[in-house]
Every structure is written in structure tokens, then in C-alpha cells.
Design a protein around this motif. Structure first.
Motif, PDB file in Angstrom:
ATOM      1  N   PHE A 100      -8.455   2.117  -1.127  1.00  0.00           N
ATOM      2  CA  PHE A 100      -9.267   2.725  -0.083  1.00  0.00           C
ATOM      3  C   PHE A 100      -8.540   3.794   0.724  1.00  0.00           C
ATOM      4  N   VAL A 101      -7.220   3.622   0.928  1.00  0.00           N
ATOM      5  CA  VAL A 101      -6.505   4.550   1.808  1.00  0.00           C
ATOM      6  C   VAL A 101      -5.352   5.282   1.122  1.00  0.00           C
ATOM      7  N   GLY A 102      -5.070   4.942  -0.125  1.00  0.00           N
ATOM      8  CA  GLY A 102      -3.978   5.587  -0.852  1.00  0.00           C
ATOM      9  C   GLY A 102      -2.691   4.786  -0.774  1.00  0.00           C
ATOM     10  N   GLN A 103      -1.877   4.955  -1.786  1.00  0.00           N
ATOM     11  CA  GLN A 103      -0.648   4.175  -1.912  1.00  0.00           C
ATOM     12  C   GLN A 103       0.352   4.483  -0.800  1.00  0.00           C
ATOM     13  N   GLU A 104       0.414   5.719  -0.321  1.00  0.00           N
ATOM     14  CA  GLU A 104       1.400   6.121   0.683  1.00  0.00           C
ATOM     15  C   GLU A 104       0.896   5.971   2.123  1.00  0.00           C
ATOM     16  N   SER A 105      -0.286   5.445   2.305  1.00  0.00           N
ATOM     17  CA  SER A 105      -0.843   5.283   3.656  1.00  0.00           C
ATOM     18  C   SER A 105      -0.045   4.260   4.459  1.00  0.00           C
ATOM     19  N   PRO A 106       0.111   4.504   5.766  1.00  0.00           N
ATOM     20  CA  PRO A 106       0.788   3.510   6.612  1.00  0.00           C
ATOM     21  C   PRO A 106       0.012   2.189   6.699  1.00  0.00           C
ATOM     22  N   LEU A 107      -1.234   2.193   6.303  1.00  0.00           N
ATOM     23  CA  LEU A 107      -2.018   0.956   6.292  1.00  0.00           C
ATOM     24  C   LEU A 107      -1.689   0.074   5.087  1.00  0.00           C
ATOM     25  N   ASN A 108      -1.058   0.663   4.075  1.00  0.00           N
ATOM     26  CA  ASN A 108      -0.719  -0.067   2.853  1.00  0.00           C
ATOM     27  C   ASN A 108       0.667  -0.709   3.021  1.00  0.00           C
ATOM     28  N   GLN A 109       0.727  -1.733   3.832  1.00  0.00           N
ATOM     29  CA  GLN A 109       1.988  -2.405   4.170  1.00  0.00           C
ATOM     30  C   GLN A 109       2.337  -3.474   3.130  1.00  0.00           C
ATOM     31  N   PRO A 110       3.627  -3.795   3.027  1.00  0.00           N
ATOM     32  CA  PRO A 110       4.011  -4.909   2.147  1.00  0.00           C
ATOM     33  C   PRO A 110       3.319  -6.201   2.580  1.00  0.00           C
ATOM     34  N   ASN A 111       2.969  -7.031   1.608  1.00  0.00           N
ATOM     35  CA  ASN A 111       2.339  -8.313   1.915  1.00  0.00           C
ATOM     36  C   ASN A 111       3.210  -9.137   2.856  1.00  0.00           C
ATOM     37  N   SER A 112       4.519  -8.975   2.746  1.00  0.00           N
ATOM     38  CA  SER A 112       5.436  -9.735   3.597  1.00  0.00           C
ATOM     39  C   SER A 112       5.271  -9.364   5.066  1.00  0.00           C
ATOM     40  N   VAL A 113       4.991  -8.112   5.375  1.00  0.00           N
ATOM     41  CA  VAL A 113       4.750  -7.706   6.763  1.00  0.00           C
ATOM     42  C   VAL A 113       3.484  -8.392   7.273  1.00  0.00           C
ATOM     43  N   LEU A 114       2.456  -8.440   6.427  1.00  0.00           N
ATOM     44  CA  LEU A 114       1.223  -9.127   6.806  1.00  0.00           C
ATOM     45  C   LEU A 114       1.488 -10.621   6.999  1.00  0.00           C
ATOM     46  N   GLY A 115       2.376 -11.184   6.182  1.00  0.00           N
ATOM     47  CA  GLY A 115       2.763 -12.587   6.338  1.00  0.00           C
ATOM     48  C   GLY A 115       3.464 -12.837   7.658  1.00  0.00           C
ATOM     49  N   ILE A 116       4.364 -11.949   8.046  1.00  0.00           N
ATOM     50  CA  ILE A 116       5.069 -12.082   9.325  1.00  0.00           C
ATOM     51  C   ILE A 116       4.066 -12.100  10.475  1.00  0.00           C
ATOM     52  N   ILE A 117       3.097 -11.199  10.417  1.00  0.00           N
ATOM     53  CA  ILE A 117       2.051 -11.149  11.453  1.00  0.00           C
ATOM     54  C   ILE A 117       1.228 -12.436  11.434  1.00  0.00           C
ATOM     55  N   PHE A 118       0.822 -12.869  10.244  1.00  0.00           N
ATOM     56  CA  PHE A 118       0.000 -14.071  10.099  1.00  0.00           C
ATOM     57  C   PHE A 118       0.698 -15.304  10.665  1.00  0.00           C
ATOM     58  N   TYR A 119       1.951 -15.534  10.269  1.00  0.00           N
ATOM     59  CA  TYR A 119       2.662 -16.737  10.724  1.00  0.00           C
ATOM     60  C   TYR A 119       2.970 -16.680  12.219  1.00  0.00           C
ATOM     61  N   SER A 120       3.187 -15.480  12.745  1.00  0.00           N
ATOM     62  CA  SER A 120       3.391 -15.330  14.189  1.00  0.00           C
ATOM     63  C   SER A 120       2.119 -15.696  14.951  1.00  0.00           C
ATOM     64  N   LEU A 121       0.975 -15.230  14.438  1.00  0.00           N
ATOM     65  CA  LEU A 121      -0.314 -15.571  15.064  1.00  0.00           C
ATOM     66  C   LEU A 121      -0.607 -17.067  14.952  1.00  0.00           C
ATOM     67  N   GLN A 122      -0.309 -17.642  13.796  1.00  0.00           N
ATOM     68  CA  GLN A 122      -0.540 -19.081  13.609  1.00  0.00           C
ATOM     69  C   GLN A 122       0.281 -19.892  14.606  1.00  0.00           C
ATOM     70  N   LEU A 123       1.516 -19.471  14.822  1.00  0.00           N
ATOM     71  CA  LEU A 123       2.364 -20.197  15.767  1.00  0.00           C
ATOM     72  C   LEU A 123       1.901 -19.972  17.201  1.00  0.00           C
TER      73      LEU A 123
END
Length: 169
Positions: free
Chosen positions: A74-97
């Protein structure tokens, strides 16, 4: 919710949440480290790279290692929205805690919904791992287990909060 009500929530739930979120956070940080190290040095060999078909760096640097392989469509491979899954994991686990420390009904609903999304994404990524990449990633499978365990904890918490609310009425 009153402080007395908070005392009735099981203590194992709080301890398990802290342990699981910490574990998920550490796994996500390690995954990010492996991905960044491999991108800067193609000869980098991670501890989790045990063989041709057991390689986490192969998975993390694949198309599906960023934005679940979907964001780039949807946004292209080089878009700043296309973050590593690990960054999304860091956000997810921080929110869960963070939200897991709250006793509000809204936080509990959000935690359950976020956990269901994480489990669906885990199943999707597990199928990519097996059927597309033909690989086994210990770090990935460990995060899937953490996500399933957090769903279980969040469902138990939601039920306990609902029961407390019904008793108070």
C-alpha cells in the motif's frame, strides 16, 4: 474500580503479564538487532541461525519481516510506515504491559482485541514461515507463544473484571 477490587484480581495474572511482556520485548529487541546487523553486514550470523532451514535472520530480512509483508503493497517498500515487525512487537508488548496495569474495562477490551489481532497475525506469519519460506525461526515461534499466552491472560482478566462489575451492581 476500588482498591479492594484490585486485590481480588489474581496475582499470577500480573506476574505472568510482566514476564510475558518482558520476554516479548526482549525477543523483539533481539529480532531488530539481528535484522539491522544483517542489513549492515550480509555475513553476520545470528545465534538463532542454526542451519539452512533454521534461520531467523533469513526470516527477519525477508519481505515478510517488515510490515508483515503487507504494508509495502500500500505504501511502498521504502516508506517510513513499512517498519520491521520487531518494532511493531516492541510497541505491542509495551502497550500490553502499560495497559495491563490498568483495571479499567476499556483497557481490558483493548487488550483482548489487540491480543486477538496479534494471534491472527501470528498465525499468518507462521503460515508464511512454513509454506512460503520453508524455515523454522525460534525467535518467531517464541513470540507466537507469548502472543497466545497474552490472549489467554487478557481473556481471563476481562472475565474477572466483568464478574466484579456484576457483583457490584
Amino acid at each position: 474500580m476500588a482498591a479492594a477490587d484490585a486485590q481480588r484480581l489474581p496475582t499470577w495474572e500480573r506476574k505472568a503479564r510482566i514476564i510475558l511482556c518482558f520476554l516479548g520485548f526482549v525477543l523483539s529487541i533481539y529480532a531488530l538487532h539481528v535484522e539491522l546487523s544483517r542489513e549492515s553486514n550480509p555475513d553476520y550470523r545470528a545465534m538463532c541461525d542454526l542451519g539452512q532451514y533454521v534461520s531467523c535472520s533469513k526470516v527477519f530480512t525477508s519481505r515478510w519481516g517488515r510490515g508483515f509483508g503487507l504494508v509495502q503493497i500500500f505504501v511502498g517498500q521504502e516508506s517510513p510506515l513499512n517498519q520491521p515487525n520487531s518494532v511493531l512487537g516492541i510497541i505491542f508488548y509495551s502497550l500490553q504491559l502499560g495497559l495491563g496495569l490498568s483495571l479499567s474495562q476499556r483497557a481490558a477490551v483493548f487488550l483482548v482485541l489487540a491480543s486477538w489481532v496479534s494471534v491472527v497475525v501470528s498465525l499468518y506469519l507462521a503460515s508464511i514461515l512454513v509454506f512460503v519460506l520453508g524455515d523454522f525461526c525460534m525467535v518467531c515461534v517464541s513470540t507466537y507463544a507469548v502472543n497466545f499466552a497474552l490472549l489467554f491472560i487478557n481473556l481471563k482478566r476481562r472475565r474477572a473484571l466483568n464478574e466484579m462489575k456484576e457483583k457490584a451492581e
